[in-house]
Design a protein around this motif. Structure first.
Motif, PDB file in Angstrom:
ATOM      1  N   SER A  41       1.042  -1.112   0.095  1.00  0.00           N
ATOM      2  CA  SER A  41      -0.140  -0.612  -0.087  1.00  0.00           C
ATOM      3  C   SER A  41       1.184   0.961   0.314  1.00  0.00           C
ATOM      4  CB  SER A  41      -1.204  -0.244   1.479  1.00  0.00           C
ATOM      5  OG  SER A  41      -0.460   0.340   2.787  1.00  0.00           O
ATOM      6  N   LYS A  42       2.424   0.827   1.105  1.00  0.00           N
ATOM      7  CA  LYS A  42       2.774   2.260   0.169  1.00  0.00           C
ATOM      8  C   LYS A  42       4.235   1.728  -0.968  1.00  0.00           C
ATOM      9  CE  LYS A  42       5.932   5.487   3.522  1.00  0.00           C
ATOM     10  NZ  LYS A  42       4.703   6.776   2.544  1.00  0.00           N
ATOM     11  N   THR A  43       4.011   2.531  -1.525  1.00  0.00           N
ATOM     12  CA  THR A  43       5.866   2.723  -2.657  1.00  0.00           C
ATOM     13  C   THR A  43       7.194   2.361  -2.111  1.00  0.00           C
ATOM     14  OG1 THR A  43       3.996   3.443  -4.326  1.00  0.00           O
ATOM     15  CG2 THR A  43       6.637   2.722  -5.221  1.00  0.00           C
ATOM     16  N   PRO A  44       7.487   1.333  -2.112  1.00  0.00           N
ATOM     17  CA  PRO A  44       9.091   2.181  -1.650  1.00  0.00           C
ATOM     18  C   PRO A  44      10.563   2.918  -2.308  1.00  0.00           C
ATOM     19  CG  PRO A  44       8.747  -0.724  -2.647  1.00  0.00           C
ATOM     20  CD  PRO A  44       7.538   0.146  -2.754  1.00  0.00           C
ATOM     21  N   LYS A  45      10.526   3.726  -1.418  1.00  0.00           N
ATOM     22  CA  LYS A  45      11.415   5.012  -2.024  1.00  0.00           C
ATOM     23  C   LYS A  45      12.711   4.769  -2.094  1.00  0.00           C
ATOM     24  CE  LYS A  45       7.313   6.969  -1.862  1.00  0.00           C
ATOM     25  NZ  LYS A  45       6.904   8.228  -3.170  1.00  0.00           N
ATOM     26  N   ALA A  46      13.576   4.691  -3.321  1.00  0.00           N
ATOM     27  CA  ALA A  46      15.208   4.713  -2.891  1.00  0.00           C
ATOM     28  C   ALA A  46      15.717   5.812  -3.270  1.00  0.00           C
ATOM     29  CB  ALA A  46      14.753   3.259  -3.942  1.00  0.00           C
ATOM     30  N   THR A  47      16.659   6.109  -2.996  1.00  0.00           N
ATOM     31  CA  THR A  47      18.026   7.058  -4.036  1.00  0.00           C
ATOM     32  C   THR A  47      18.793   6.954  -4.311  1.00  0.00           C
ATOM     33  OG1 THR A  47      18.309   9.357  -4.243  1.00  0.00           O
ATOM     34  CG2 THR A  47      18.435   7.982  -2.056  1.00  0.00           C
ATOM     35  N   LEU A 102      13.970   2.134   0.854  1.00  0.00           N
ATOM     36  CA  LEU A 102      13.261   2.536   2.187  1.00  0.00           C
ATOM     37  C   LEU A 102      11.804   2.177   1.534  1.00  0.00           C
ATOM     38  CD1 LEU A 102      13.122   3.674   5.113  1.00  0.00           C
ATOM     39  CD2 LEU A 102      12.192   6.026   4.067  1.00  0.00           C
ATOM     40  N   PHE A 103      11.450   1.367   2.568  1.00  0.00           N
ATOM     41  CA  PHE A 103      10.354   0.416   2.219  1.00  0.00           C
ATOM     42  C   PHE A 103       8.911  -0.222   3.694  1.00  0.00           C
ATOM     43  CE2 PHE A 103      13.239  -3.045   2.411  1.00  0.00           C
ATOM     44  CZ  PHE A 103      12.928  -3.832   2.860  1.00  0.00           C
ATOM     45  N   LEU A 104       8.186  -0.379   3.553  1.00  0.00           N
ATOM     46  CA  LEU A 104       7.478  -0.600   4.766  1.00  0.00           C
ATOM     47  C   LEU A 104       6.974  -1.710   4.919  1.00  0.00           C
ATOM     48  CD1 LEU A 104       5.541   1.001   7.247  1.00  0.00           C
ATOM     49  CD2 LEU A 104       3.499   0.432   5.468  1.00  0.00           C
ATOM     50  N   THR A 105       7.807  -2.395   5.937  1.00  0.00           N
ATOM     51  CA  THR A 105       8.036  -3.960   6.136  1.00  0.00           C
ATOM     52  C   THR A 105       6.923  -4.660   6.933  1.00  0.00           C
ATOM     53  OG1 THR A 105       9.376  -5.864   5.999  1.00  0.00           O
ATOM     54  CG2 THR A 105       9.970  -3.863   7.711  1.00  0.00           C
ATOM     55  N   ALA A 106       6.236  -3.808   7.911  1.00  0.00           N
ATOM     56  CA  ALA A 106       5.406  -4.198   8.827  1.00  0.00           C
ATOM     57  C   ALA A 106       4.756  -2.685   9.270  1.00  0.00           C
ATOM     58  CB  ALA A 106       5.871  -5.368   9.681  1.00  0.00           C
ATOM     59  N   PRO A 107       3.885  -2.837   9.723  1.00  0.00           N
ATOM     60  CA  PRO A 107       2.582  -2.286  10.178  1.00  0.00           C
ATOM     61  C   PRO A 107       3.826  -1.039  11.065  1.00  0.00           C
ATOM     62  CG  PRO A 107       1.249  -4.135  10.480  1.00  0.00           C
ATOM     63  CD  PRO A 107       2.549  -4.331  10.112  1.00  0.00           C
ATOM     64  N   TYR A 135      15.835  -0.420  10.254  1.00  0.00           N
ATOM     65  CA  TYR A 135      15.249  -0.439  11.041  1.00  0.00           C
ATOM     66  C   TYR A 135      13.923   0.662  11.993  1.00  0.00           C
ATOM     67  CZ  TYR A 135      15.002  -5.086   9.605  1.00  0.00           C
ATOM     68  OH  TYR A 135      15.319  -6.174   8.379  1.00  0.00           O
ATOM     69  N   TYR A 136      13.189   1.593  11.675  1.00  0.00           N
ATOM     70  CA  TYR A 136      12.890   2.247  12.087  1.00  0.00           C
ATOM     71  C   TYR A 136      11.338   2.131  12.351  1.00  0.00           C
ATOM     72  CZ  TYR A 136      17.331   4.729  10.450  1.00  0.00           C
ATOM     73  OH  TYR A 136      18.687   4.528  10.272  1.00  0.00           O
ATOM     74  N   ASN A 137      10.955   3.688  13.874  1.00  0.00           N
ATOM     75  CA  ASN A 137       9.652   3.445  13.845  1.00  0.00           C
ATOM     76  C   ASN A 137       8.996   4.796  13.465  1.00  0.00           C
ATOM     77  OD1 ASN A 137       9.253   1.516  16.822  1.00  0.00           O
ATOM     78  ND2 ASN A 137       8.839   1.146  15.394  1.00  0.00           N
ATOM     79  N   PRO A 138       8.093   5.495  12.920  1.00  0.00           N
ATOM     80  CA  PRO A 138       7.934   6.643  12.929  1.00  0.00           C
ATOM     81  C   PRO A 138       8.331   7.929  13.969  1.00  0.00           C
ATOM     82  CG  PRO A 138       5.932   5.313  11.901  1.00  0.00           C
ATOM     83  CD  PRO A 138       6.892   3.921  12.434  1.00  0.00           C
ATOM     84  N   ALA A 139       8.634   8.816  13.726  1.00  0.00           N
ATOM     85  CA  ALA A 139       9.205   9.216  14.602  1.00  0.00           C
ATOM     86  C   ALA A 139       7.358  10.300  14.678  1.00  0.00           C
ATOM     87  CB  ALA A 139       9.639  10.700  14.599  1.00  0.00           C
TER      88      ALA A 139
END
Length: 272
Positions: free
Chosen positions: A181-187, A197-202, A221-225
Motif C-alpha cells: 500500500s506504500k510504494t518503496p522509495k529509493a535513491t 526505504l520500504f514499509l515492511t510491517a505496520p 529498521y525504524y518506527n515513525p517519529a
C-alpha cells in the motif's frame, strides 16, 4: 538397491523471482544396513547426481555447464542432504512453471533411480524502480532494479543488479517483506550506493543499502517519529540518511515481548 536407498527432492520454495538462486535439495537415506559410498563411476562420464528439468511446454532444459559432485558416504541408517543452486547450470531465469527430478546413479553397476517431481514457478515481479549508475571500482555501468513479487501469503521486495554492457544479472536477492500500500522509495548517494526505504510491517520501515558491486550492506529498521514518517533525505554533500524515524531493533523487541509473556504466565500470588 533402490529399496535400500531412499531419495527425495524438495525445492527451497515454490515461487522464485527471475535470477535469484533456485535451490534444490536431494535427501538420501541409507537403509542398506551398511555404510554406502556413492561416487561418480570412473568408467563413465556421468555424475552420480544429475537433474532433469522441463519447462511448461514439456521441453527438457539442457545444462549450461557441467556439474561435478564429490563422493559422499552415507552411514547405515542415516540420511544426508545435498543442496544445489540450479540457476548457474540450467536456464531457469525466464518466467514460467518448471518441474524438476533428480537422478541418482550408484557406482559399480548398482543402477540408478529417479526422485519425486518437484514443481516451481519463476516470475519477473512488478518493477517499481530502476536507476543506472557507474561503478567507481570497475568503471562499468550498472542498473539497479527494484520489483515486488506477490504470493498468496505475502509480498516481497527484490533487487536486481544488471551489468549494462553485458546484460548479465550480477545479483538478485530478496530485501524483505513489503506492504504494497506504500510504494518503496529509493535513491543513490555520492558513492552510487542504492538506498531503499520500504514499509515492511505496520509502523516498521526498513532501510537497506546496496553497493554498485552488488554487496548488501545490511538493513536497519525504524518506527515513525511523533507526527512524522521515515523518509530518505539527501544532504548537499551526497550523503543519504533517514529523517523522521526512530531506530527500531526487531530482535530486541522480540526479546522484550518474550520476557513480558513469561511474566504473564507466572502463577498469580494469593494474599490471605
Amino acid at each position: 538397491m533402490e529399496a535400500q536407498v531412499k531419495a527425495s527432492l524438495s525445492m527451497s520454495k515454490k515461487e522464485y523471482i527471475a535470477h535469484e538462486p533456485v535451490v534444490a535439495t536431494v535427501t538420501l537415506t541409507n537403509n542398506a544396513g551398511r555404510d554406502l559410498l556413492i561416487h561418480t563411476d570412473s568408467r563413465t562420464t556421468l555424475n552420480w547426481l544429475d537433474f532433469e528439468i522441463k519447462n511448461s511446454r514439456g521441453t527438457a532444459l539442457s545444462p549450461l555447464a557441467a556439474m561435478n559432485f564429490g563422493a559422499v558416504t552415507i552411514p547405515a541408517g542415516r540420511s544426508i542432504t545435498k543442496s544445489v543452486d540450479l540457476t548457474g547450470t540450467f536456464r531457469v531465469t525466464e518466467p514460467g512453471r518448471f518441474r524438476c527430478k533428480a537422478v541418482v546413479r550408484l557406482p559399480g553397476g548398482g543402477g540408478q533411480f529417479v526422485t519425486n517431481t518437484a514443481y516451481f514457478n519463476v516470475t519477473r515481479g512488478r518493477r517499481v524502480y530502476s536507476q543506472r549508475v557507474g561503478d567507481p571500482a570497475s568503471g562499468n555501468v550498472r542498473e539497479y532494479r527494484l520489483s515486488i513479487h506477490n504470493t498468496s501469503r505475502k509480498a516481497s521486495l527484490y533487487l536486481h543488479l544488471i551489468d549494462i554492457r553485458t546484460g548479465r544479472t550480477m545479483q538478485a536477492f530478496r530485501m524483505g517483506d513489503v506492504i504494497t500500500s506504500k510504494t518503496p522509495k529509493a535513491t543513490v548517494d555520492r558513492g552510487n550506493n542504492l538506498h531503499v526505504l520500504f514499509l515492511t510491517a505496520p509502523n516498521i520501515y526498513a532501510h537497506g543499502t546496496v553497493t554498485p558491486a552488488g554487496k548488501h550492506l545490511g538493513t536497519k529498521y525504524y518506527n515513525p517519529a511523533p507526527g512524522r514518517k521515515p523518509a530518505l533525505a539527501t544532504f548537499t554533500n551526497g550523503e543519504v540518511v533517514i529523517s523522521g524515524g526512530i531506530s527500531y531493533d526487531p530482535r530486541e523487541a522480540a526479546q522484550s515481548r518474550a520476557r513480558l509473556r513469561k511474566l504473564s504466565e507466572r502463577p498469580r500470588m494469593t494474599y490471605r
